[in-house]
Write an enzyme that holds these catalytic residues in place. Structure first.
Site, mmCIF file in Angstrom:
data_model
loop_
_atom_site.group_PDB
_atom_site.id
_atom_site.type_symbol
_atom_site.label_atom_id
_atom_site.label_comp_id
_atom_site.label_asym_id
_atom_site.label_seq_id
_atom_site.Cartn_x
_atom_site.Cartn_y
_atom_site.Cartn_z
ATOM 1 N N GLY A 118 5.777 -0.757 10.419
ATOM 2 C CA GLY A 118 4.978 0.457 10.656
ATOM 3 C C GLY A 118 5.706 1.467 11.518
ATOM 4 O O GLY A 118 5.684 2.672 11.229
ATOM 5 N N LYS A 135 0.797 -1.227 0.000
ATOM 6 C CA LYS A 135 0.000 0.000 0.000
ATOM 7 C C LYS A 135 0.829 1.276 0.000
ATOM 8 O O LYS A 135 1.709 1.451 0.834
ATOM 9 C CB LYS A 135 -0.908 0.013 1.238
ATOM 10 C CG LYS A 135 -2.074 -0.950 1.119
ATOM 11 C CD LYS A 135 -2.561 -1.362 2.465
ATOM 12 C CE LYS A 135 -3.824 -0.673 2.913
ATOM 13 N NZ LYS A 135 -4.058 -0.942 4.344
HETATM 14 P P1 ADP Z 1 6.685 -5.045 4.736
HETATM 15 O O1 ADP Z 1 6.009 -6.176 5.487
HETATM 16 O O2 ADP Z 1 8.097 -5.355 4.420
HETATM 17 O O3 ADP Z 1 6.497 -3.723 5.422
HETATM 18 P P2 ADP Z 1 4.469 -4.598 2.993
HETATM 19 O O4 ADP Z 1 3.613 -5.214 4.044
HETATM 20 O O5 ADP Z 1 4.305 -3.160 2.716
HETATM 21 O O6 ADP Z 1 5.996 -4.897 3.304
HETATM 22 O O7 ADP Z 1 4.241 -5.352 1.611
HETATM 23 C C1 ADP Z 1 4.472 -6.710 1.431
HETATM 24 C C2 ADP Z 1 3.436 -7.325 0.566
HETATM 25 O O8 ADP Z 1 3.282 -6.632 -0.650
HETATM 26 C C3 ADP Z 1 3.785 -8.745 0.208
HETATM 27 O O9 ADP Z 1 2.821 -9.610 0.760
HETATM 28 C C4 ADP Z 1 3.741 -8.755 -1.332
HETATM 29 O O10 ADP Z 1 3.151 -9.906 -1.849
HETATM 30 C C5 ADP Z 1 2.908 -7.553 -1.638
HETATM 31 N N1 ADP Z 1 3.148 -7.072 -3.002
HETATM 32 C C6 ADP Z 1 4.206 -6.403 -3.467
HETATM 33 N N2 ADP Z 1 4.087 -6.155 -4.783
HETATM 34 C C7 ADP Z 1 2.915 -6.688 -5.165
HETATM 35 C C8 ADP Z 1 2.222 -6.762 -6.419
HETATM 36 N N3 ADP Z 1 2.712 -6.237 -7.516
HETATM 37 N N4 ADP Z 1 1.014 -7.387 -6.413
HETATM 38 C C9 ADP Z 1 0.503 -7.936 -5.297
HETATM 39 N N5 ADP Z 1 1.117 -7.906 -4.106
HETATM 40 C C10 ADP Z 1 2.309 -7.286 -4.030
#
Ligand code: ADP
Ligand code: MG
Length: 394
Positions: free
Chosen positions: A370, A207
């Protein structure tokens, strides 16, 4: 703020410490750790061991506190019981698990803590099984405080939350910054204060709304924002490009439109598509991003470049990992999925968390997702503010 390190030469054998950690580790992550397919030791476990050892060495009794998951009521799947076993192995000493409800039946448990020998270690059941934790309830914090003589926060990743064991607790006990939290603050404030440029910020993940604060806060000071993942999809949609059924945030399109006027925002030039969905950055983008990373002096990374749960779409994230490992720029990497993916991809270079840090001292893997994003967005974290306000000394 008072740091645990300031107690280095103090005898703590008369003290009982409430140590707040973050064992919010899912069952899937745990089994990955047991099977050694992801981590040998989950970074959140690795992060707090030095503080526990510091306390034991100086004779303090330690009562470890954590939350886990978002249980509505007492749900077995969110219990911390297994962590007592894991800790006991890691520390090579017994760790007593205590299911505390602060009722009359708990008097005996309380006495057993008070009468235990110095350096004893206890782990309390999931704090979120009790209603006061989430509400930052003063009465609950006071009950917790009655167990101990001082408090340590070593849970950076939950320090942006107003929870009783993070904020209210500091009203009742001398409160200190644990070793892991100190390390987080040191590394993150270094990036906030005077980052060496070029500063490259890599943002992916699900997001854009999670990351917008960081973009805004660094728009002047950063040189490039390399965008991937669902975040990139929203930017692409904002430019009127077709993104099919890709993951994106509709309500963020106006914001993305405004931001993408900045030449610092770099978007993918190709992508991996499956069934009408963009699921990873393409090879040309990966190459372009790696070139930019090569010249960076400081790097911040949060959010994978693609849908990494499917092995076919981890190439972009791997390429970013490789580029960061090759560079010597001071790099801060945070977020649950991002650090896991980073470590998995970095395995060719060094396979243990601690080894990774020893071999690559320019890397800092934050335990925060976060919390890190809020910190880098310039927000004051409630838990850190609470520690700053606490003036009681041990
Ligand atoms: P973090 O946990 O490192 O903070 P986020 O929670 O923001 O990272 O994002 C991780 C998620 O984003 C993963 O589950 C990944 O599958 C998803 N994601 C990244 N790019 C895409 C995409 N193009 N389409 C669908 N999901 C995605
Ligand atoms: Mg995540």
């Amino acid at each position: 703020m008072k740091y645990l390190t300031s107690l280095k030469n103090k005898d703590l054998s008369k003290e009982i410490c409430l140590l707040r950690v973050d064992f919010n580790i899912t069952n899937a992550e745990l089994s990955g750790m047991m099977r050694r397919t992801t981590w040998k030791l989950h970074p959140r476990l690795a992060a707090v061991l030095p503080t526990i050892k510091f306390l034991i060495k100086r004779g303090a009794k330690v009562i470890i506190l954590s939350h886990r998951g978002r249980p509505e009521i007492k749900q077995k799947e969110f219990s911390l019981k297994l962590f007592a076993k894991i800790l006991s192995k890691l520390l090579n000493k017994p760790v007593q698990f205590i299911d505390f409800n602060f009722g009359t039946s708990d008097v005996l448990k309380l006495t057993s803590i008070k009468n235990s020998p110095s350096s004893s270690v206890f782990l309390l059941e999931n704090l979120r099984f009790l209603p006061g934790e989430d509400k930052n309830d003063k009465k609950f914090a006071k009950q917790l405080a009655s167990l101990a003589t001082f408090y340590i926060n070593d849970a950076f990743s939950i320090s942006h939350r107003k929870n009783a064991s993070i904020v209210a607790i500091t009203k009742f006990l001398p409160s200190y910054v644990g070793l892991s939290l100190e390390n987080e603050i040191k590394n993150l404030s270094r990036i906030m204060k005077n980052p060496k440029r070029p500063l490259v910020i890599i943002l992916g993940g699900a997001k854009i709304s999670d990351k917008i604060g960081v973009i805004k806060n660094f728009l002047e000071r950063a040189d490039y924002f390399l965008i991937g993942g669902g975040v990139a999809n929203t930017f692409l949609a904002a430019q009127g490009l077709p993104i099919g059924d890709s993951l994106y945030e509709k309500e963020m399109i106006p914001t993305a439109k405004k931001l993408s006027k900045s030449p610092k925002i770099i978007l993918p030039i190709d992508s991996m598509v499956k069934k009408g969905k963009i699921l990873d950055i393409g090879p040309k983008t990966a190459k372009k991003y790696a070139e930019i990373i090569k010249n960076a002096k400081t790097i911040i990374w949060n959010g994978p470049m693609g849908y990494i749960e499917d092995k076919r779409f981890i190439k972009g994230t791997e390429a970013i990992t490789k580029a960061i490992m090759k560079s010597r720029a001071f790099s801060v990497i945070g977020g649950g999925e991002t650090t896991a993916a980073f470590q998995a991809a970095a395995r060719n270079y060094a396979d243990k968390y601690t080894e990774l840090r020893r071999k690559y001292p320019h890397l800092f893997l934050s335990t925060g997702g976060g919390a890190m994003l809020e910190y880098l967005a310039g927000k004051k974290l409630s838990g850190i503010v609470a520690l700053q306000r606490n003036i009681k000394k041990l």
